[in-house]
Design an enzyme around this catalytic site. Sequence first.
Site, mmCIF file in Angstrom:
data_model
loop_
_atom_site.group_PDB
_atom_site.id
_atom_site.type_symbol
_atom_site.label_atom_id
_atom_site.label_comp_id
_atom_site.label_asym_id
_atom_site.label_seq_id
_atom_site.Cartn_x
_atom_site.Cartn_y
_atom_site.Cartn_z
ATOM 1 N N ARG A 173 5.825 6.681 13.718
ATOM 2 C CA ARG A 173 5.773 7.206 12.355
ATOM 3 C C ARG A 173 5.368 8.669 12.349
ATOM 4 O O ARG A 173 4.409 9.062 13.024
ATOM 5 C CB ARG A 173 4.766 6.413 11.513
ATOM 6 C CG ARG A 173 4.833 6.756 10.019
ATOM 7 C CD ARG A 173 3.771 6.016 9.236
ATOM 8 N NE ARG A 173 2.563 6.826 9.058
ATOM 9 C CZ ARG A 173 1.418 6.354 8.562
ATOM 10 N NH1 ARG A 173 1.318 5.084 8.220
ATOM 11 N NH2 ARG A 173 0.375 7.163 8.427
ATOM 12 N N HIS A 233 0.838 -1.202 0.000
ATOM 13 C CA HIS A 233 0.000 0.000 0.000
ATOM 14 C C HIS A 233 0.873 1.253 0.000
ATOM 15 O O HIS A 233 2.091 1.192 0.215
ATOM 16 C CB HIS A 233 -0.918 0.017 1.229
ATOM 17 C CG HIS A 233 -0.184 0.120 2.535
ATOM 18 N ND1 HIS A 233 0.511 -0.937 3.087
ATOM 19 C CD2 HIS A 233 -0.027 1.156 3.406
ATOM 20 C CE1 HIS A 233 1.054 -0.563 4.240
ATOM 21 N NE2 HIS A 233 0.746 0.707 4.447
ATOM 22 N N HIS A 243 4.800 -0.023 0.181
ATOM 23 C CA HIS A 243 5.484 -0.816 1.200
ATOM 24 C C HIS A 243 4.534 -1.829 1.811
ATOM 25 O O HIS A 243 3.309 -1.729 1.675
ATOM 26 C CB HIS A 243 6.084 0.090 2.279
ATOM 27 C CG HIS A 243 5.065 0.863 3.069
ATOM 28 N ND1 HIS A 243 4.408 1.971 2.565
ATOM 29 C CD2 HIS A 243 4.578 0.696 4.330
ATOM 30 C CE1 HIS A 243 3.581 2.450 3.472
ATOM 31 N NE2 HIS A 243 3.659 1.690 4.559
ATOM 32 N N ASP A 248 0.644 5.064 1.934
ATOM 33 C CA ASP A 248 -0.062 5.655 3.068
ATOM 34 C C ASP A 248 -1.061 6.737 2.630
ATOM 35 O O ASP A 248 -0.731 7.626 1.839
ATOM 36 C CB ASP A 248 0.934 6.259 4.053
ATOM 37 C CG ASP A 248 1.756 5.194 4.770
ATOM 38 O OD1 ASP A 248 1.261 4.068 4.916
ATOM 39 O OD2 ASP A 248 2.890 5.500 5.172
#
Length: 286
Positions: free
Chosen positions: A271, A103, A255, A105
């Site tokens: 993150r 996917h 990723h 983000d």
Amino acid sequence: MSFTVRKLGSALGAEIIGLDLTSTLDDGTVAALRAAWSEHLILLFRDQPLTPRQQIAFSRCFGELDDHAAIPKFRHPEHPEILMVNNLETATQKRLSVGRQWHSDLSTTLRPAKGSLLHAIQLPSTGGDTMFCNMYRAWEGLSPLLREWLDGREAVHDMSIARETRLQRTESELEEIRRRNPPVCQPVCRVHETTGRKALYVSEMTTSHIDGLTMDESQAILEHLYRQSTAHENVYRHIWRKGDSVLWDNRCVMHIALSDYDPSEIRTMHRTTLMGNPSGRLAHVS
């Protein structure tokens, strides 16, 4: 402030050596880092434990940060710019599966992420790797005829179709997810605003179909695009060490977080998410 760039793979990725991320970086160093990021798509910084404040400060060198208001459940309690990516929900002690399909983000929003920086806090004894793929190369590797047919088309991105979401949620919960995060149409071929290069922009986690085609008609095309994106020669696999920070460009990289570790062990990452430009439109899905 000088640094060394060491390539990590032929498709994408480079390690930045000799830079202290806790220091204040001058404009020239930031410009050089941004240029390295544009060239290599992923930047790795080893052995630099960062506090949340330090991670936020360094991440801001690359742009505006998301405050993760859309997912408050996983925000750091003191630093909303930090998203806590854990395999254990502290309040409920429930085991979590996050990012187990390819996917990009926030592709399911009208402002997809520009980039993400993931910092390793706690890792399992083995495994827990992350894989990345180069979506420039994925697009450029398609036949000219298929590129011509796809260019200008849109695909529907839907948060509720992710495999782990469907396995863990009831139908009414999935409907609520779609109500709060309605599906969006994004370009199949996305033009990077900095480099001007074209990148494929579909993913197995969130892309339901190509707009204007049925699910069945879309499936064979999408499966081919996914295979093209994640061919071995187009992938870099990162084996994490505590204190690693990896910055990737969501506009041209996908990723996947691998579940190749003992689920009884804890994997905790922090993150920061760089805000991207507006992209796409709300989809009309029955």
